[in-house]
Design a protein around this motif. Sequence first.
Motif, mmCIF file in Angstrom:
data_model
loop_
_atom_site.group_PDB
_atom_site.id
_atom_site.type_symbol
_atom_site.label_atom_id
_atom_site.label_comp_id
_atom_site.label_asym_id
_atom_site.label_seq_id
_atom_site.Cartn_x
_atom_site.Cartn_y
_atom_site.Cartn_z
ATOM 1 N N ASN A 160 30.189 36.769 27.687
ATOM 2 C CA ASN A 160 30.220 35.623 28.830
ATOM 3 C C ASN A 160 31.290 35.982 29.757
ATOM 4 N N TYR A 161 31.422 36.962 29.952
ATOM 5 C CA TYR A 161 32.731 37.417 31.202
ATOM 6 C C TYR A 161 32.222 38.742 31.543
ATOM 7 N N PHE A 162 32.298 38.952 32.955
ATOM 8 C CA PHE A 162 32.135 40.117 33.668
ATOM 9 C C PHE A 162 33.394 40.376 34.477
ATOM 10 N N VAL A 163 33.910 41.583 34.336
ATOM 11 C CA VAL A 163 35.083 41.964 35.261
ATOM 12 C C VAL A 163 34.686 43.049 36.132
ATOM 13 N N VAL A 164 34.913 43.053 37.524
ATOM 14 C CA VAL A 164 34.578 44.234 38.452
ATOM 15 C C VAL A 164 35.773 44.394 39.133
ATOM 16 N N ASN A 165 35.559 45.352 40.062
ATOM 17 C CA ASN A 165 36.666 45.803 40.884
ATOM 18 C C ASN A 165 38.161 46.308 40.205
ATOM 19 N N ILE A 166 37.458 46.888 39.192
ATOM 20 C CA ILE A 166 38.656 47.471 38.279
ATOM 21 C C ILE A 166 38.808 49.214 38.942
ATOM 22 N N GLN A 167 40.027 49.372 39.313
ATOM 23 C CA GLN A 167 40.614 50.517 39.821
ATOM 24 C C GLN A 167 40.781 51.695 38.793
ATOM 25 N N PRO A 168 40.581 52.860 39.191
ATOM 26 C CA PRO A 168 40.717 54.100 38.045
ATOM 27 C C PRO A 168 42.180 53.861 37.551
ATOM 28 N N TRP A 169 43.173 53.838 38.342
ATOM 29 C CA TRP A 169 44.729 53.645 37.441
ATOM 30 C C TRP A 169 45.009 52.439 36.933
ATOM 31 N N GLN A 170 43.921 51.386 36.871
ATOM 32 C CA GLN A 170 44.139 50.287 35.816
ATOM 33 C C GLN A 170 43.423 50.334 34.535
ATOM 34 N N LYS A 171 42.464 51.388 34.468
ATOM 35 C CA LYS A 171 41.284 51.617 33.356
ATOM 36 C C LYS A 171 42.370 51.718 32.011
ATOM 37 N N ASP A 172 43.342 52.693 32.029
ATOM 38 C CA ASP A 172 43.793 52.887 30.853
ATOM 39 C C ASP A 172 44.704 51.690 30.165
ATOM 40 N N GLU A 173 45.312 51.092 31.168
ATOM 41 C CA GLU A 173 46.150 49.815 30.916
ATOM 42 C C GLU A 173 45.119 48.808 30.317
#
Length: 823
Positions: A500-513
């Motif tokens: 019920n939620y989509f998240v977009v605009n995730i940058q590569p440096w944010q992936k691990d966190e």
Amino acid sequence: MTGTIGLAWRQLRNQLRTTEWRALLLACWIAIAIATPLALLADRLERGLLQESAALLGADLILSGQRPISPERLDDAEAAGLVATQVTQFPSMLALDDEMMLVSVRAAQLPYPLRGQIVTTPPQEGDLPESGQIWAEQRVFTQLGLNLGDSVQLGYADFEVTAVLQSSPDRGSGFRSFSPHVIINAADLEASGILAPGSRAEFRLLLAGDEESIIQLDALWRQDLRSDERLFSLRNDQPMTGAALGNGLRYLKLTALIALLLAALTITLSLRRFSNGQYTRCALLLSLGMPPRQLIRLYLLQLLMAWAIVALFGTATGLLLEQLVVGWLEDLLPQALPAAAPLRYFSGAALGLALLVLLGLPPILQLARVPVSHLFRGDGAPQDRRANLLYLICLILLGVVLLSFLEEYLAAVALLLLLLAGGAIFGVITQQALLLLTRPLAKRLLLGRLLSMRLRQQRRWHRLQSAVLVLLLTLLSVVWISRTDLLESWQAQLPVDTPNYFVVNIQPWQKDELDDFFATHEIGSILYPMVRGRINALNGEPIRPQMNEVQLEHNTLNRELNLSWAAQAPDNNPLTAGIWWSQGATEPEISVEQEMADELGLSLGDTLGFDIGGLPLEARITSLRQVEWGSFQPNFYVIFNQEALEAFPATFITSFHLETDKQHLVNDMLRAFPSLTLIDIDQLLQQAALWLKRLGDSSALILAMSLICGGLLLIVTLLQALEQRRYEVALLQTLGATAKQTRQLDLLEFLLLGLVGGLLASLATELTLGALHLTLLKIPVQLHWQLWVVLPLGAALFFCLSGIVMRRPLLLEQCYRLLRSAT
């Protein structure tokens, strides 16, 4: 002439007491009440989308794309002597303490806008917010509980809310135009940290200047538009909200066509019944010296007088309906609609006049040909081929009038032909079914043999009655169920853990966190990489020359695709052909969606070429996948092996499911990662359901009137059938049948007609709903057992009650007089 008008008025007052005239006037009232709001809504939308298009666009010409505007475009605009400005628009979350909502952000720079103006409360000195300030629409204030002077968070930056955005041009295209808007200064865009390589944003170049320069630049740019670019101009394009509003109005118009056709058929049968009863009066008037032309004027005056009365009440009803529909849609429209042109207020009345005159002229001309000998021998009007030709000409003119009014020629003709074909087929099926049902009755009951004879004699009326009944019940049942059952069934078929939620605009440096955040809070989610690219080659050659016209229209060849990579095939994408690549494969390999491969003629082993940010890449097709696009999971047409795409800049996308008691984690996530864009699927579904409900409520008014028209039409046909049966009843009672037996014969006929018509309507409804399930909603077909009970019993009850109420019993003396008058 004065004497003719007085006689026409006196006759009209007498005619208003008859059932056929009441049905005629009620049908005309419904037609006018439907046509008036449709004409007003169409004109208001057209005027709002055309006459105010410059203010809505905010410029004379707009270049829109998914990439930043190239310097060459700016040089072209400067060389043409045009004023230019740039706007960046994107979705993002706006936060006030713990409250958040998805908004459409416009980051603009002066001069802005180039056409129209931004209206705010309180009024602001400049045309744009100062750096560090934000202007927001009233919906943002209402949902977040904002007050002027509050500080809100957008990305990594804080902004002071300084004004309520009342209206503004240049709202963007697609869903952005309907989302709640906020405006910031372009100087604050970098500080917000929202946009990064691969982010979803619309970049616009607004241009204004003299008409000739705009036309020349428009023609120049249309020759070499990139795949992601689109031009909007006052000459060639409607404002971006036009498609959604136009589709809604088109649906209402096609729905209204059914009611208008039913009204026209009711008027036709009522006038025919009325004219058949006027033979004696016309013969008497002609015998007293009235010229045929004056007789024609006499009856035309009656129609005009009746129309004048009905037009007043029908127009008033239409105005109320138009205000009601606009009130329902007002909070969903991006701009207020202007007033309609004055003549549009009379269009419904004009259509009603056309119905009465075109449908009334043939029977009135026929009355002028009634011989005087009818007073002595009961002769009817002589048959004339010219009369049939006149009927045909009037019907053609009526069709032209209806299609011109609805302005949906192809769709209206297709719907009209479908209704006529369906009515003819159901009429024949009903007649044959009635004959089959009466065979066993004819062997056992005296009434059964009489009924079998009657059904053969009244084939024409049974076809007409059953066709109207089946089509009417089918239409109402489909609309009623589709407004309630289909949406609920579609939602029910979604799994409990559907994201019920989509998240977009995730940058590569944010992936691990972000992965750690999901793991800490036990949120099941997979982050999928996304790289944007365009297909440009097949097996080493340009792909477009290898495709036919149908294939060239395929979505994947006309836009940039979201490309991804994966080490293993997604669980919800079963392979249909080929094998998945092995770990560590170095050669570029791809897996293609099965339907895309079928439509483009792709096979295993083919090589596709891509343009990714200006860099070429070729990969071999090693597998085909089945993709369920309605699964609310991230899905892709093309998936690469990781080694092929990892060198290209990518963002990430994910989806996840949160129970109600855990939805507070969304706010925690956005506070930790303010540059992410969250799409609330529940909110989108609720908005879609609201649109469907509003559209359904609007069409329900027209369908309610369709029901009234259909009921009137059935009553008129029953009246004519009962009138013909009076002679048969009189003969049967003279030969020894009782009044009770003849009544039972009529009720048995109506009972069987209602049961068979209801069963056929149930079958037609199930087939229509099944087609909607399979083609539109993509959900399993289900039966609605209630239809098979309610429709047959309801139709049978309607016919029987109508027959009991309208049937006039005959005494034996009345039978003798009726039979003598018929000889």
